[in-house]
Design a protein around this motif. Structure first.
Motif, PDB file in Angstrom:
ATOM      1  N   LEU A  67     -61.210 101.497 -21.608  1.00 54.64           N
ATOM      2  CA  LEU A  67     -61.222 102.465 -20.519  1.00 54.64           C
ATOM      3  C   LEU A  67     -62.406 103.398 -20.691  1.00 54.64           C
ATOM      4  CD1 LEU A  67     -57.537 103.819 -20.306  1.00 54.64           C
ATOM      5  CD2 LEU A  67     -58.629 102.153 -18.803  1.00 54.64           C
ATOM      6  N   ASP A  68     -62.977 103.791 -19.575  1.00 61.97           N
ATOM      7  CA  ASP A  68     -63.940 104.875 -19.602  1.00 61.97           C
ATOM      8  C   ASP A  68     -63.270 106.115 -20.182  1.00 61.97           C
ATOM      9  OD1 ASP A  68     -66.081 106.514 -19.113  1.00 61.97           O
ATOM     10  OD2 ASP A  68     -65.510 106.898 -17.032  1.00 61.97           O
ATOM     11  N   ARG A  69     -64.059 106.906 -20.871  1.00 59.96           N
ATOM     12  CA  ARG A  69     -63.530 108.109 -21.496  1.00 59.96           C
ATOM     13  C   ARG A  69     -62.817 109.026 -20.512  1.00 59.96           C
ATOM     14  NH1 ARG A  69     -67.121 112.094 -25.226  1.00 59.96           N
ATOM     15  NH2 ARG A  69     -65.839 113.928 -24.914  1.00 59.96           N
ATOM     16  N   GLU A  70     -63.313 109.102 -19.269  1.00 63.16           N
ATOM     17  CA  GLU A  70     -62.660 110.034 -18.343  1.00 63.16           C
ATOM     18  C   GLU A  70     -61.298 109.521 -17.856  1.00 63.16           C
ATOM     19  OE1 GLU A  70     -64.612 109.367 -13.970  1.00 63.16           O
ATOM     20  OE2 GLU A  70     -65.712 110.651 -15.372  1.00 63.16           O
ATOM     21  N   LEU A  71     -60.961 108.287 -18.182  1.00 65.56           N
ATOM     22  CA  LEU A  71     -59.628 107.779 -17.849  1.00 65.56           C
ATOM     23  C   LEU A  71     -58.643 107.964 -19.007  1.00 65.56           C
ATOM     24  CD1 LEU A  71     -60.553 104.433 -16.009  1.00 65.56           C
ATOM     25  CD2 LEU A  71     -60.091 106.667 -15.011  1.00 65.56           C
ATOM     26  N   LEU A  72     -59.116 108.500 -20.117  1.00 64.85           N
ATOM     27  CA  LEU A  72     -58.232 108.709 -21.274  1.00 64.85           C
ATOM     28  C   LEU A  72     -57.510 110.055 -21.158  1.00 64.85           C
ATOM     29  CD1 LEU A  72     -60.606 107.612 -24.205  1.00 64.85           C
ATOM     30  CD2 LEU A  72     -58.699 106.312 -23.239  1.00 64.85           C
ATOM     31  N   PRO A  73     -56.329 110.166 -21.779  1.00 61.97           N
ATOM     32  CA  PRO A  73     -55.623 111.462 -21.772  1.00 61.97           C
ATOM     33  C   PRO A  73     -56.211 112.380 -22.838  1.00 61.97           C
ATOM     34  CG  PRO A  73     -54.317 109.825 -22.934  1.00 61.97           C
ATOM     35  CD  PRO A  73     -55.556 109.114 -22.458  1.00 61.97           C
ATOM     36  N   GLU A  74     -57.478 112.741 -22.654  1.00 63.43           N
ATOM     37  CA  GLU A  74     -58.252 113.392 -23.709  1.00 63.43           C
ATOM     38  C   GLU A  74     -57.601 114.680 -24.217  1.00 63.43           C
ATOM     39  OE1 GLU A  74     -62.478 113.331 -23.028  1.00 63.43           O
ATOM     40  OE2 GLU A  74     -62.818 114.994 -24.407  1.00 63.43           O
ATOM     41  N   ARG A  75     -57.082 115.478 -23.290  1.00 58.38           N
ATOM     42  CA  ARG A  75     -56.487 116.756 -23.690  1.00 58.38           C
ATOM     43  C   ARG A  75     -55.250 116.504 -24.553  1.00 58.38           C
ATOM     44  NH1 ARG A  75     -52.789 119.698 -21.877  1.00 58.38           N
ATOM     45  NH2 ARG A  75     -52.344 118.290 -20.135  1.00 58.38           N
ATOM     46  N   LEU A  76     -54.408 115.579 -24.106  1.00 58.34           N
ATOM     47  CA  LEU A  76     -53.206 115.244 -24.881  1.00 58.34           C
ATOM     48  C   LEU A  76     -53.574 114.703 -26.269  1.00 58.34           C
ATOM     49  CD1 LEU A  76     -50.932 113.321 -22.306  1.00 58.34           C
ATOM     50  CD2 LEU A  76     -50.685 115.691 -23.077  1.00 58.34           C
ATOM     51  N   VAL A  77     -54.592 113.860 -26.310  1.00 52.46           N
ATOM     52  CA  VAL A  77     -54.975 113.222 -27.570  1.00 52.46           C
ATOM     53  C   VAL A  77     -55.490 114.255 -28.564  1.00 52.46           C
ATOM     54  CG1 VAL A  77     -56.650 111.661 -28.643  1.00 52.46           C
ATOM     55  CG2 VAL A  77     -55.462 110.973 -26.549  1.00 52.46           C
ATOM     56  N   ARG A  78     -56.389 115.129 -28.095  1.00 57.01           N
ATOM     57  CA  ARG A  78     -56.930 116.144 -29.015  1.00 57.01           C
ATOM     58  C   ARG A  78     -55.822 117.065 -29.516  1.00 57.01           C
ATOM     59  NH1 ARG A  78     -62.454 115.939 -29.098  1.00 57.01           N
ATOM     60  NH2 ARG A  78     -63.470 115.120 -27.236  1.00 57.01           N
ATOM     61  N   ALA A  79     -54.942 117.489 -28.609  1.00 57.16           N
ATOM     62  CA  ALA A  79     -53.859 118.387 -29.023  1.00 57.16           C
ATOM     63  C   ALA A  79     -52.952 117.688 -30.029  1.00 57.16           C
ATOM     64  CB  ALA A  79     -53.070 118.848 -27.800  1.00 57.16           C
ATOM     65  N   ALA A  80     -52.657 116.408 -29.780  1.00 60.66           N
ATOM     66  CA  ALA A  80     -51.765 115.659 -30.676  1.00 60.66           C
ATOM     67  C   ALA A  80     -52.415 115.489 -32.052  1.00 60.66           C
ATOM     68  CB  ALA A  80     -51.437 114.300 -30.072  1.00 60.66           C
ATOM     69  N   LEU A  81     -53.717 115.182 -32.064  1.00 64.71           N
ATOM     70  CA  LEU A  81     -54.401 114.999 -33.346  1.00 64.71           C
ATOM     71  C   LEU A  81     -54.433 116.311 -34.128  1.00 64.71           C
ATOM     72  CD1 LEU A  81     -57.335 112.668 -32.210  1.00 64.71           C
ATOM     73  CD2 LEU A  81     -55.530 112.075 -33.843  1.00 64.71           C
ATOM     74  N   ILE A  82     -54.635 117.406 -33.421  1.00 66.03           N
ATOM     75  CA  ILE A  82     -54.677 118.708 -34.108  1.00 66.03           C
ATOM     76  C   ILE A  82     -53.293 119.049 -34.669  1.00 66.03           C
ATOM     77  CG2 ILE A  82     -54.975 121.193 -33.745  1.00 66.03           C
ATOM     78  CD1 ILE A  82     -57.360 120.405 -31.875  1.00 66.03           C
ATOM     79  N   ARG A  83     -52.250 118.805 -33.866  1.00 67.31           N
ATOM     80  CA  ARG A  83     -50.891 119.048 -34.388  1.00 67.31           C
ATOM     81  C   ARG A  83     -50.623 118.170 -35.613  1.00 67.31           C
ATOM     82  NH1 ARG A  83     -49.256 120.255 -28.974  1.00 67.31           N
ATOM     83  NH2 ARG A  83     -49.232 118.044 -28.438  1.00 67.31           N
ATOM     84  N   ALA A  84     -51.029 116.920 -35.530  1.00 69.30           N
ATOM     85  CA  ALA A  84     -50.799 116.010 -36.658  1.00 69.30           C
ATOM     86  C   ALA A  84     -51.581 116.477 -37.893  1.00 69.30           C
ATOM     87  CB  ALA A  84     -51.186 114.586 -36.278  1.00 69.30           C
ATOM     88  N   ALA A  85     -52.797 117.000 -37.669  1.00 64.77           N
ATOM     89  CA  ALA A  85     -53.627 117.477 -38.782  1.00 64.77           C
ATOM     90  C   ALA A  85     -52.978 118.662 -39.480  1.00 64.77           C
ATOM     91  CB  ALA A  85     -55.020 117.859 -38.274  1.00 64.77           C
ATOM     92  N   ARG A  86     -52.134 119.385 -38.747  1.00 61.65           N
ATOM     93  CA  ARG A  86     -51.462 120.555 -39.340  1.00 61.65           C
ATOM     94  C   ARG A  86     -50.100 120.188 -39.911  1.00 61.65           C
ATOM     95  NH1 ARG A  86     -53.583 124.184 -34.421  1.00 61.65           N
ATOM     96  NH2 ARG A  86     -55.486 124.902 -35.456  1.00 61.65           N
ATOM     97  N   SER A  87     -49.670 118.942 -39.720  1.00 61.71           N
ATOM     98  CA  SER A  87     -48.321 118.534 -40.140  1.00 61.71           C
ATOM     99  C   SER A  87     -48.360 117.813 -41.490  1.00 61.71           C
ATOM    100  CB  SER A  87     -47.721 117.605 -39.088  1.00 61.71           C
ATOM    101  OG  SER A  87     -48.298 116.317 -39.225  1.00 61.71           O
ATOM    102  N   GLU A  88     -47.194 117.407 -41.942  1.00 59.40           N
ATOM    103  CA  GLU A  88     -47.064 116.600 -43.149  1.00 59.40           C
ATOM    104  C   GLU A  88     -47.926 115.345 -43.099  1.00 59.40           C
ATOM    105  OE1 GLU A  88     -45.305 118.842 -45.209  1.00 59.40           O
ATOM    106  OE2 GLU A  88     -44.701 116.888 -45.998  1.00 59.40           O
ATOM    107  N   ALA A  89     -48.104 114.813 -41.887  1.00 57.79           N
ATOM    108  CA  ALA A  89     -48.806 113.535 -41.731  1.00 57.79           C
ATOM    109  C   ALA A  89     -50.242 113.585 -42.254  1.00 57.79           C
ATOM    110  CB  ALA A  89     -48.795 113.109 -40.258  1.00 57.79           C
ATOM    111  N   ALA A  90     -50.782 114.787 -42.461  1.00 59.73           N
ATOM    112  CA  ALA A  90     -52.167 114.904 -42.916  1.00 59.73           C
ATOM    113  C   ALA A  90     -52.328 114.608 -44.398  1.00 59.73           C
ATOM    114  CB  ALA A  90     -52.707 116.304 -42.612  1.00 59.73           C
ATOM    115  N   VAL A  91     -51.237 114.638 -45.152  1.00 59.53           N
ATOM    116  CA  VAL A  91     -51.351 114.510 -46.607  1.00 59.53           C
ATOM    117  C   VAL A  91     -50.330 113.555 -47.206  1.00 59.53           C
ATOM    118  CG1 VAL A  91     -52.469 116.714 -47.091  1.00 59.53           C
ATOM    119  CG2 VAL A  91     -50.000 116.651 -46.753  1.00 59.53           C
TER     120      VAL A  91
END
Lengths: 474, 474
Positions: A113-137
């Motif tokens: 998919l072209d980047r503008e068809l991706l759920p970019e906002r959801l993805v970045r927010a999810a990755l940031i939440r995951a980076a702050r969670s147990e899943a990061a370590v």
């Protein structure tokens, strides 16, 4: 960040490095910032460029140094020819669908998919939440995070009819992308040299995985309605195969979408041969005028090995997919995954689960459907108007591609070269055939960048096609 | 977030679900928050628990529903026995080193660092930066992000002596963890049925990858000084092998560290047989009283296939490693990686590169070395005091483990069970031998959680050992 200043600084540093001796220490970032009147970010960028070019090296906490130039004595690796022997299986080079194209061309070759068809906002927010969670370590179990297994099982179970027992979380193995799943399934379920039935044409990545597994690919012709059940029955009998690989929903490349009746007939043949159907539901999220309806939802006897990917619809960086399989075959696949890569990054798993359980995901999919619909129709109209020699036998009800039949005698390589010379990148159909192509085909991706350029793309295709066909004439 | 309230709500909802009919809609989160006087986060947590148990399912944007109970009719997957045939290669179950242990036991079985030894702050910051960058929504080239390739090449090149040409970025293939690298290298370089020399004992993951690749493993005895060059020479001659897998630096499990002289001798034997040495530098960042000195830094003729992982030292979620190989073998490995998984998540690659290029990385490694030193000495002292029957033949100068020789006749299974009954999880040495174990061994990880409990752990081990030895007596 300023690209121009960074290039300017990189050029100046390159001259400095050329004049310096190997091992010499570069001025500090602070000094470079002062000298070049640029921001630290811009200076860092210039340093990274030089580092990527192998001219300098940074030793963390110490400084940046001029690298020793690689000795020019050419290395002789000839001895490896004997040690490597012939390759166990011929693996083709990287597919044209994976090529990265420059920014200034119209790119209709890719499978993403072209980047503008991706759920970019959801993805970045999810990755940031995951980076702050147990899943990061932490690590994850070999079969995946239980909550994600449960989500995959639930999605499929929700489509099962009343008399079919839906899968549960423990039927799921989470994968680092569905390519890894294809490799593992083929390795686990088909022994080297044994037969594997595949639709023809079919996904090049599956052909690649089959080659890697060293299995004997037996192509079964397949059209917009899927394979002919009688033909399939003969192929099973003749080859002794116990596995069929297929894409019943918005097949790549053809866009084929099996009717419920065809699905039932194929499943009947598979059952009659005591065989597995590897169902690659790659386009589950890409319905346009039809819904994805997995064959797996008709089966609770363990015949369907179901592959579902989130990589394409969530983000190409979130390499998460799942295989859902019931019975001993699931253990066989899990053992292969364990040997291959132990477990999937819990960060990516947590982020994927986060995205698909947000309320925004459903609305994103609705918007995506509308956008794919518009883009598909735009490209169909453009091709019909400007490249009428290319025949679209089937307007796909979902997926990302048009599959065009070109005039007999079209020189596909020449066509691709002519198109590229005019600024259009396309994918010749050859790579989607497990054996000889049934004819000259072309796959165009309508989900790529620049839909505004579809008209121009079709015009280039029409002109190039003219030349690529006549060039063949005597 | 309150664990107790979330369990309380989950229990209440479970009762509600049992009384409801399949497909019934649960009260909204808002209603549940009001009913249970809990925060939305706590309510969501309870819902996730039920969802993971397969009792409810959430349809994004629609609501949460009671799931249809799985039919109790037992499924018959017997037909799969015929379709699956015998496995191509016997792959052993998941290793005990990967088991997750409950929180209330002393866990010395794993192969990973305790969370408090990880650069957690650097990792989280790097992941968040990557989540905000291009890497969150893009793909990566099959061989990796150029800047990361360059970093891996630079690290190895920095250790090369003056007369050895160091590797460059294009010699590097980035991997989703080094297990994936072992699988690819063995598949690419050793054909099924051909011989692969491996040190014995050696890393269980490498044994697993070799089994998966269907190669014939030929064990070569190896001690704290590495394999005996004459023995190795005979093994090459006798087996016709063209590949040796070894860990010259802080070997897992023995902690062996080859002297420069031994390294040169082994490399000489490898060269004489026109063979490859797969060097698994898994413990590069875990030096205690010695530095990692890759054999690859002595070689520019393409004999050493060098594996370097960041997963263990950066974070188990950042599954990033690299293989550095020169000559045609690199293309062979890259083709296998492409077929296996196309590319490595650029998010994880960007985060890994970010961590190892921070100034904080060097200081983290210095701290880590001190911590490993203390923990190693603590466990060595505890074992010597409380479990003197377990003989430590070699105090490892790096790595994460002690490798203990137990008295002849020790029943390892019984020992592991007795230890577990008293709250200590250990890894029996059996899994580190490609063939029959040379004797009863035990691997203890001093980098795991709870160093304060090492004394208690050694006491449990001493007592259990007493029982596990005498149990065998007639």
């Amino acid at each position: 960040m300023d690209d121009d200043s960074s290039s300017r600084i990189a050029a100046a540093l390159r001259d400095w490095v050329r004049a310096a001796s190997p091992g010499a220490r570069l001025p500090s970032t602070r000094e470079l910032v002062a000298t070049h009147r640029a921001s630290p970010v811009t200076v860092q960028r210039a340093l990274r460029t030089l580092s990527a070019q192998g001219l300098i090296e940074t030793r963390a906490g110490v400084g940046t140094f001029v690298r020793a130039v690689r000795t020019l004595r050419p290395a002789d690796y000839g001895w490896q020819t004997a040690a490597l022997r012939s390759p166990h299986s011929k693996i083709t080079a990287v597919a044209s669908a994976l090529r990265s194209a420059p920014n200034d061309v119209i790119a209709l070759h890719s499978g993403y998919l072209d980047r503008e068809l991706l759920p970019e906002r959801l993805v970045r927010a999810a990755l940031i939440r995951a980076a702050r969670s147990e899943a990061a370590v932490t690590r994850a179990p070999a079969s995946g995070l239980p909550a994600l297994q449960s989500w995959f099982a639930g999605e499929l179970a929700a489509t099962c009819r009343g008399d079919v027992t839906g899968p549960v979380a423990s039927d799921v193995v989470v994968l680092p992308g569905s390519q890894a799943g294809l490799s593992s399934v083929f390795r686990a379920v088909v022994a080297p040299g044994q037969a594997l039935l595949m639709e023809s044409p079919t996904y090049w990545g599956a052909i690649l995985a089959a080659q890697q597994a060293g299995v004997r690919v037996v192509p079964v012709p397949s059209g917009p309605q899927g394979p002919d059940p009688d033909e399939l029955d003969r192929a099973f009998t003749e080859s002794g195969a116990r596995v069929l690989y297929a894409q019943p929903t918005f097949a790549n490349p053809t866009g084929a979408h099996w009717s419920p009746q065809r699905a039932a007939e194929v499943l009947q043949v598979v059952r009659a041969h005591g065989a597995f159907l590897v169902e690659d539901d790659w386009a589950h999220d890409f319905g346009i005028t039809a819904e994805a309806a997995p064959l797996a939802s008709y089966d609770d006897a363990g015949h369907v090995i179901y592959l579902r990917s989130l990589t394409k619809s969530v983000s190409p960086t979130v390499r998460v997919a799942a295989v859902i399989a019931r019975g001993p075959v699931r253990e066989r696949i899990l053992a292969d995954r364990g040997a291959e890569s132990l477990y999937v990054s819990p960060l990516l798993q947590a982020a994927a689960l986060d995205v698909v359980t947000q309320p925004g995901w459903a609305s994103h999919l609705r918007t995506l459907r509308r956008q794919l619909h518009e883009r598909r129709d735009l490209l169909v109209a453009a091709v019909r108007e400007h490249a009428p020699q290319a025949v679209l036998e089937h307007v796909p009800p979902g997926g990302l591609h048009l599959w065009l039949r070109l005039p007999d005698g079209t020189d596909l390589d020449l066509l691709a070269r002519r198109c590229e010379a005019e600024g259009l990148v396309v994918a010749p159909g050859t790579e989607w055939f497990p054996a000889e192509p049934a004819g000259p085909y072309l796959r165009l991706n309508y989900a790529g960048p620049q839909p505004a350029a579809f008209g121009e793309a079709a015009r280039i295709l029409g002109r190039s096609l003219e030349e690529a066909v006549t060039a063949r004439l005597p």
